[in-house]
Design a protein around this motif. Structure first.
Motif, mmCIF file in Angstrom:
data_model
loop_
_atom_site.group_PDB
_atom_site.id
_atom_site.type_symbol
_atom_site.label_atom_id
_atom_site.label_comp_id
_atom_site.label_asym_id
_atom_site.label_seq_id
_atom_site.Cartn_x
_atom_site.Cartn_y
_atom_site.Cartn_z
ATOM 1 N N VAL A 180 0.859 -1.179 0.000
ATOM 2 C CA VAL A 180 0.000 0.000 0.000
ATOM 3 C C VAL A 180 0.896 1.229 0.000
ATOM 4 O O VAL A 180 1.680 1.441 0.917
ATOM 5 C CB VAL A 180 -0.918 0.022 1.234
ATOM 6 N N ALA A 181 0.788 2.056 -1.023
ATOM 7 C CA ALA A 181 1.704 3.192 -1.168
ATOM 8 C C ALA A 181 0.986 4.528 -1.260
ATOM 9 O O ALA A 181 1.601 5.535 -1.564
ATOM 10 C CB ALA A 181 2.575 3.002 -2.407
ATOM 11 N N SER A 182 -0.301 4.559 -0.985
ATOM 12 C CA SER A 182 -1.054 5.807 -1.077
ATOM 13 C C SER A 182 -0.655 6.732 0.061
ATOM 14 O O SER A 182 -0.550 6.316 1.209
ATOM 15 C CB SER A 182 -2.554 5.521 -1.008
ATOM 16 N N GLN A 183 -0.465 8.009 -0.264
ATOM 17 C CA GLN A 183 0.020 8.967 0.726
ATOM 18 C C GLN A 183 -1.106 9.743 1.399
ATOM 19 O O GLN A 183 -1.166 9.841 2.607
ATOM 20 C CB GLN A 183 0.974 9.956 0.062
ATOM 21 N N GLY A 184 -1.990 10.331 0.605
ATOM 22 C CA GLY A 184 -2.984 11.245 1.136
ATOM 23 C C GLY A 184 -4.324 10.584 1.368
ATOM 24 O O GLY A 184 -4.421 9.413 1.762
ATOM 25 N N TYR A 185 -5.400 11.324 1.072
ATOM 26 C CA TYR A 185 -6.731 10.847 1.401
ATOM 27 C C TYR A 185 -7.216 9.725 0.488
ATOM 28 O O TYR A 185 -8.192 9.053 0.807
ATOM 29 C CB TYR A 185 -7.713 12.021 1.391
ATOM 30 N N CYS A 186 -6.539 9.492 -0.636
ATOM 31 C CA CYS A 186 -6.915 8.339 -1.456
ATOM 32 C C CYS A 186 -6.527 7.031 -0.771
ATOM 33 O O CYS A 186 -6.921 5.953 -1.219
ATOM 34 C CB CYS A 186 -6.306 8.433 -2.847
ATOM 35 N N PHE A 187 -5.760 7.121 0.319
ATOM 36 C CA PHE A 187 -5.468 5.939 1.133
ATOM 37 C C PHE A 187 -6.755 5.237 1.543
ATOM 38 O O PHE A 187 -6.820 4.000 1.562
ATOM 39 C CB PHE A 187 -4.676 6.363 2.367
ATOM 40 N N GLN A 188 -7.796 6.009 1.862
ATOM 41 C CA GLN A 188 -9.054 5.398 2.302
ATOM 42 C C GLN A 188 -9.704 4.614 1.170
ATOM 43 O O GLN A 188 -10.214 3.505 1.379
ATOM 44 C CB GLN A 188 -10.008 6.473 2.833
ATOM 45 N N VAL A 189 -9.687 5.172 -0.026
ATOM 46 C CA VAL A 189 -10.241 4.463 -1.179
ATOM 47 C C VAL A 189 -9.421 3.207 -1.461
ATOM 48 O O VAL A 189 -9.972 2.131 -1.749
ATOM 49 C CB VAL A 189 -10.268 5.382 -2.418
ATOM 50 N N ASP A 190 -8.116 3.323 -1.370
ATOM 51 C CA ASP A 190 -7.221 2.198 -1.621
ATOM 52 C C ASP A 190 -7.524 1.045 -0.655
ATOM 53 O O ASP A 190 -7.651 -0.118 -1.065
ATOM 54 C CB ASP A 190 -5.773 2.662 -1.468
ATOM 55 N N MET A 191 -7.636 1.349 0.620
ATOM 56 C CA MET A 191 -7.910 0.300 1.605
ATOM 57 C C MET A 191 -9.293 -0.310 1.395
ATOM 58 O O MET A 191 -9.492 -1.521 1.589
ATOM 59 C CB MET A 191 -7.783 0.866 3.010
ATOM 60 N N THR A 192 -10.240 0.501 0.953
ATOM 61 C CA THR A 192 -11.591 -0.020 0.701
ATOM 62 C C THR A 192 -11.595 -0.999 -0.459
ATOM 63 O O THR A 192 -12.178 -2.089 -0.382
ATOM 64 C CB THR A 192 -12.559 1.135 0.399
ATOM 65 N N ARG A 193 -10.940 -0.637 -1.551
ATOM 66 C CA ARG A 193 -10.939 -1.527 -2.719
ATOM 67 C C ARG A 193 -10.166 -2.810 -2.422
ATOM 68 O O ARG A 193 -10.551 -3.896 -2.862
ATOM 69 C CB ARG A 193 -10.372 -0.819 -3.946
ATOM 70 N N ARG A 194 -9.070 -2.698 -1.660
ATOM 71 C CA ARG A 194 -8.308 -3.893 -1.318
ATOM 72 C C ARG A 194 -9.113 -4.817 -0.403
ATOM 73 O O ARG A 194 -9.070 -6.042 -0.562
ATOM 74 C CB ARG A 194 -6.983 -3.494 -0.665
ATOM 75 N N ALA A 195 -9.836 -4.236 0.545
ATOM 76 C CA ALA A 195 -10.686 -5.052 1.412
ATOM 77 C C ALA A 195 -11.777 -5.737 0.603
ATOM 78 O O ALA A 195 -12.077 -6.928 0.818
ATOM 79 C CB ALA A 195 -11.295 -4.175 2.508
ATOM 80 N N ARG A 196 -12.376 -5.000 -0.341
ATOM 81 C CA ARG A 196 -13.385 -5.597 -1.222
ATOM 82 C C ARG A 196 -12.816 -6.769 -2.006
ATOM 83 O O ARG A 196 -13.430 -7.838 -2.122
ATOM 84 C CB ARG A 196 -13.912 -4.503 -2.156
ATOM 85 N N ASP A 197 -11.601 -6.595 -2.550
ATOM 86 C CA ASP A 197 -10.995 -7.644 -3.361
ATOM 87 C C ASP A 197 -10.607 -8.870 -2.538
ATOM 88 O O ASP A 197 -10.462 -9.961 -3.090
ATOM 89 C CB ASP A 197 -9.768 -7.099 -4.087
ATOM 90 N N LEU A 198 -10.453 -8.693 -1.232
ATOM 91 C CA LEU A 198 -10.167 -9.818 -0.346
ATOM 92 C C LEU A 198 -11.439 -10.495 0.155
ATOM 93 O O LEU A 198 -11.375 -11.446 0.931
ATOM 94 C CB LEU A 198 -9.328 -9.358 0.849
ATOM 95 N N GLY A 199 -12.592 -10.020 -0.300
ATOM 96 C CA GLY A 199 -13.855 -10.628 0.102
ATOM 97 C C GLY A 199 -14.309 -10.240 1.495
ATOM 98 O O GLY A 199 -15.102 -10.961 2.113
ATOM 99 N N ALA A 200 -13.849 -9.102 2.005
ATOM 100 C CA ALA A 200 -14.191 -8.690 3.359
ATOM 101 C C ALA A 200 -15.660 -8.297 3.471
ATOM 102 O O ALA A 200 -16.290 -7.843 2.507
ATOM 103 C CB ALA A 200 -13.313 -7.510 3.775
ATOM 104 N N ASP A 201 -16.202 -8.464 4.664
ATOM 105 C CA ASP A 201 -17.539 -7.994 5.001
ATOM 106 C C ASP A 201 -17.404 -6.514 5.370
ATOM 107 O O ASP A 201 -16.918 -6.169 6.444
ATOM 108 C CB ASP A 201 -18.080 -8.800 6.189
ATOM 109 N N ILE A 202 -17.827 -5.633 4.459
ATOM 110 C CA ILE A 202 -17.708 -4.190 4.648
ATOM 111 C C ILE A 202 -19.098 -3.624 4.930
ATOM 112 O O ILE A 202 -20.040 -3.859 4.174
ATOM 113 C CB ILE A 202 -17.117 -3.509 3.404
ATOM 114 N N ARG A 203 -19.213 -2.879 6.021
ATOM 115 C CA ARG A 203 -20.493 -2.279 6.380
ATOM 116 C C ARG A 203 -20.295 -0.792 6.650
ATOM 117 O O ARG A 203 -19.217 -0.358 7.039
ATOM 118 C CB ARG A 203 -21.084 -2.959 7.618
ATOM 119 N N GLU A 204 -21.376 -0.036 6.451
ATOM 120 C CA GLU A 204 -21.359 1.389 6.763
ATOM 121 C C GLU A 204 -22.383 1.687 7.851
ATOM 122 O O GLU A 204 -23.491 1.145 7.842
ATOM 123 C CB GLU A 204 -21.680 2.213 5.516
#
Length: 260
Positions: A180-204
């Motif tokens: 994971v190499a994102s520096q700024g606020y796109c870090f949140q998007v990066d972690m979200t997409r990676r969690a999705r690709d790992l099949g994580a249970d994501i809730r809001e």
């Protein structure tokens, strides 16, 4: 594991947050007294790190991670996550130092993890979520960024840029193993997409987001540009994988559950 049994670490990155941090920490320690707090300070010249050291001396639930300099939001969180995983915390939380995330609403996120979620996002844009005292320009920027990221990458998340989050440690270990190499606020998007690709249970869960009352925002045009460039690249990669899969070449790129 119930919410009361979870060992929770709240990671708060700081850079020049001497004015805002004391009030945020006080509210957090009152709202979730069992939680531990790690202040990851990027060598703030305003004395934030020194104030945090004093707070840690007075409270054994407060810890400080001093970093060499200002390296960005993503690296600060990754350093804090590594610190917490090494010490066996069950849930690791992201939260801003300026109280824009209400500490009193943290139990909502922790309850959702206890109910089975791997990643819980405190969302401004689901029913019940609210933003207070934002100018129209910031509302349009935030809503537009989330719509763009969601449509381009197929994220079934209303607030992929949100910074109030709770991760189950088992998911976070898998995420930090990736580059994971994102520096700024796109870090949140990066972690979200990676969690999705790992099949994580994501809730809001809905939260209130308050405009900071003290200190200065770290948002800049460079951060916005980084987010736009990276989200566009990730989105195009996601669409390319979909096309290849439709053509019968699923092996050409990572699929759900694989490291992207």
């Amino acid at each position: 594991m119930s919410a009361s049994e979870q060992r929770v670490l709240v990671v708060i990155p700081t850079y020049n947050e001497r004015a805002a941090l004391p009030g945020t920490l006080r509210r957090l320690r009152t709202s979730v007294p069992a939680a531990h707090v790690l202040i990851a300070d990027d060598a703030s010249p305003d004395g934030t790190g020194q104030w945090a050291d004093g707070a840690a001396e007075r409270d054994d639930h407060v810890h400080v991670l001093h970093r060499a300099g200002k390296e960005g939001l993503g690296p600060a969180y990754l350093a804090g996550f590594a610190w917490g995983l090494e010490r066996g915390y069950d849930v690791l939380v992201e939260m801003d130092a300026d109280a824009s995330h209400r500490p009193e609403q943290l139990p909502r996120l922790l309850d959702a993890v206890a109910e089975g979620a791997d990643l819980v996002i405190g969302s401004r844009w689901v029913p019940g979520g609210r933003v207070h005292d934002w100018p129209l320009r910031r509302l349009v920027l935030s809503r537009g960024a989330n719509l763009y990221a969601g449509m381009l990458m197929g994220l079934e998340v209303r607030d992929a840029t949100a910074g109030f989050r709770a991760f189950r440690a088992s998911l976070l270990r898998r995420l930090v193993e990736q580059q994971v190499a994102s520096q700024g606020y796109c870090f949140q998007v990066d972690m979200t997409r990676r969690a999705r690709d790992l099949g994580a249970d994501i809730r809001e869960v809905p939260i209130d987001f308050d405009e900071r009352a003290e200190g200065a925002s770290k948002m800049s045009s460079a951060i916005v540009r980084e987010a736009l460039v990276k989200v566009t690249a990730w989105g195009l990669g996601h669409r390319a994988q979909q096309v290849l899969g439709a053509l019968g070449y699923p092996g050409r790129g990572p699929t759900r559950g694989e490291t992207p």
